[in-house]
Design an enzyme around this catalytic site. Sequence first.
Site, short mmCIF file in Angstrom:
data_model
loop_
_atom_site.label_atom_id
_atom_site.label_comp_id
_atom_site.label_asym_id
_atom_site.label_seq_id
_atom_site.Cartn_x
_atom_site.Cartn_y
_atom_site.Cartn_z
N GLY A 87 42.59 -65.29 23.85
CA GLY A 87 42.65 -65.93 22.54
C GLY A 87 42.10 -67.33 22.49
N SER A 88 41.22 -67.62 21.55
CA SER A 88 40.58 -68.92 21.54
C SER A 88 39.61 -69.05 20.36
CB SER A 88 39.82 -69.13 22.85
OG SER A 88 39.06 -67.98 23.13
N ARG A 89 38.68 -70.01 20.48
CA ARG A 89 37.75 -70.29 19.40
C ARG A 89 36.49 -70.92 19.98
NH1 ARG A 89 39.80 -75.03 15.56
NH2 ARG A 89 37.92 -76.28 15.71
N ILE A 117 36.90 -73.31 23.21
CA ILE A 117 38.19 -73.97 23.06
C ILE A 117 39.31 -72.99 23.39
CG2 ILE A 117 39.73 -75.19 21.47
CD1 ILE A 117 37.18 -75.78 19.79
#
Length: 217
Positions: A185-187, A155
């Site tokens: 940056g993320s998940r 994501i």
Amino acid sequence: MFHKEGAKIIFIALFTTTVIALLSEKFIADDTLKLIIQLIAVGFLILVLQFFRNPRRHVIATDHNIIAPVDGKVVVIEEVYEPEYFKDKRLQVSIFMSPINVHVTRYAVNGLVKFSKYHPGKYLVAWHPKASEENERTTVVIENNLFGEILYRQIAGALARRIVNYAQEGMQVIQGTDAGFIKFGSRVDIFLPLGTEVNVKLNQKAIGGKTIIATKA
């Protein structure tokens, strides 16, 4: 060692830093101002280099463990409804990556890629409840001999603007090998069968390719 997805950006950052250093030497007489500008440029280069680092991690592949696919902090462990592929309840484990984490995505299990799909979308902050449904993302399902079908979702976050996914339907993949990259940056969400024994806790630091998320005898 740096990830291949960062080659272009690293080159641009190195070139820009060099140009700034040379121009400041030639056109700025004030030594203090010159030093400040050069330090800012070098600092920017260091940030780019650390973001695209790709540390070598020795992984002994086994069907008995699900390993963390990325570095970061465990921010979600809960039962949820997964609407895209399973269309039923699953156990979700989510790992949030800050810009200073290693952003390489690694395969969490051995197995056959059954599903791989990219979704364009928004860029909400990665911890937003709607991020997994509305942000730019990829969904990958791997069928493992012991755990069955495991879904993971890359994501994008507020800073991320490109998700790289190497998984293609029909591929046989090996646990711990390179599955892709998420820039800035993320998940990653992992969806496991209900009843899976989870070995991590909320707010625990996970290390991609090392931390064991779940086990099965």
